[in-house]
Design a protein around this motif. Sequence first.
Motif, mmCIF file in Angstrom:
data_model
loop_
_atom_site.group_PDB
_atom_site.id
_atom_site.type_symbol
_atom_site.label_atom_id
_atom_site.label_comp_id
_atom_site.label_asym_id
_atom_site.label_seq_id
_atom_site.Cartn_x
_atom_site.Cartn_y
_atom_site.Cartn_z
ATOM 1 N N ASP A 118 0.573 -3.780 -8.116
ATOM 2 C CA ASP A 118 1.695 -2.833 -8.395
ATOM 3 C C ASP A 118 2.702 -3.526 -9.390
ATOM 4 O O ASP A 118 3.826 -3.962 -9.005
ATOM 5 N N VAL A 119 2.422 -3.508 -10.607
ATOM 6 C CA VAL A 119 3.260 -4.172 -11.533
ATOM 7 C C VAL A 119 4.399 -3.513 -11.977
ATOM 8 O O VAL A 119 5.499 -3.891 -12.597
ATOM 9 N N ASP A 120 4.739 -2.052 -11.341
ATOM 10 C CA ASP A 120 5.972 -1.605 -11.458
ATOM 11 C C ASP A 120 6.941 -2.014 -10.475
ATOM 12 O O ASP A 120 8.482 -1.681 -10.359
ATOM 13 N N ALA A 121 6.364 -2.703 -9.453
ATOM 14 C CA ALA A 121 7.090 -3.162 -8.088
ATOM 15 C C ALA A 121 7.877 -1.829 -7.524
ATOM 16 O O ALA A 121 8.840 -2.116 -6.815
ATOM 17 N N PHE A 122 7.149 -0.906 -7.384
ATOM 18 C CA PHE A 122 7.657 0.358 -6.680
ATOM 19 C C PHE A 122 7.317 0.452 -5.337
ATOM 20 O O PHE A 122 7.582 1.260 -4.221
ATOM 21 N N HIS A 123 6.162 -0.310 -4.890
ATOM 22 C CA HIS A 123 5.451 -0.038 -3.543
ATOM 23 C C HIS A 123 6.578 -0.786 -2.416
ATOM 24 O O HIS A 123 7.317 -1.512 -2.707
ATOM 25 N N THR A 124 6.482 -0.074 -1.246
ATOM 26 C CA THR A 124 7.632 -0.505 -0.397
ATOM 27 C C THR A 124 7.419 -1.834 0.089
ATOM 28 O O THR A 124 8.438 -2.683 0.389
ATOM 29 N N ILE A 125 6.293 -2.638 -0.105
ATOM 30 C CA ILE A 125 6.105 -4.128 0.259
ATOM 31 C C ILE A 125 6.995 -4.697 -0.820
ATOM 32 O O ILE A 125 7.506 -5.697 -0.510
ATOM 33 N N ASN A 126 6.753 -4.477 -2.046
ATOM 34 C CA ASN A 126 7.332 -5.119 -3.218
ATOM 35 C C ASN A 126 8.994 -5.024 -3.182
ATOM 36 O O ASN A 126 9.471 -5.781 -3.392
#
Length: 282
Positions: A118-126
């Motif tokens: 997830d290179v946008d860093a939008f996932h809830t984990i990130n």
Amino acid sequence: MANIIDGKKIAADVRADITARTEAFKNERGYAPGLAVVIVGEDPASQVYVRNKKKACEDVGFYSEVHEMPAQTTMEELLAKIEELKNNTKIHGILVQLPLPKHLDEKAVIAAIPPEKDVDAFHTINTGKIMLGEYSFLPCTPAGVMKMLEYENIDVSGKECVVVGRSNIVGKPMAMLLLHQNGTVTICHSRTKDLAEVTRRADILVVAIGKADFITGDMVKDGAVVIDVGMNRRADGKLTGDVDFATVEPKASAITPVPGGVGPMTITMLLENTLTAAKTTI
Ligand code: NDP
């Protein structure tokens, strides 16, 4: 006279460094970092962003794929595409260009991207990791702003930092990153009472609201560092920021222009995230 922070120059320097590190990565691993960008529909602005991302990947020596899907793509089809990319060993980063057509569920799509790709860093984990300060990926725009501050030797520690805008992709993570650097951070939004009174306190003012030339000179303290994230299209087609450059620049000690400020940093940080993703893949 403010120091005009040259985003293009900083981005070029960082990209040269990424190119060198990519070369070393390829020599060591025998393959290139790979980014897949998925675009659904024909939004012209999104098409430009995707083209720019592909070109940026090529320039630093990455492998990249663009997956263009028609506007009527179903959730099942889009999730199947993410599943396919998830299992593709040439791909280390997956980015789904937003906004998606209205019938598609953006949250579910982001959730389907594995956090490590997830290179946008939008996932809830990130997103959660940003809160904890334990991140591997940072959302590209706030990361780009922090890189610019670092490059310009602007120390955040102990400073009054005001972020105008509280979106999940810019304002909120921006505030967290400034906090992690020991800034004293205030977040403003559309319900803030007496916005000018708050912005005038800022040693570092970051503006991300999406309203052309909204922050004027009278809202800024003498000597403030002003970072303009806004990208607004004027009626004449010209790009302009959220900060009224003509009245703010004479008061600021440093300011980012639009275009040529934060914009070039955003794709640069996407490249950085993709290289990080490739490095952490065994
Ligand atoms: P959003 O529309 O998601 O968020 C805008 C924020 O601004 C909201 O929190 C909103 O408050 C706040 N706001 C709106 N009007 C006012 C006001 N009058 N006073 C105070 N706060 C206000 O936008 P984004 O964060 O996605 O983007 C912001 C800008 O940055 C846009 O111009 C966008 O194009 C640009 N951008 C630039 C990038 C780059 O690479 N340079 C990357 C991403 C975005 P509330 O929450 O109360 O509604």
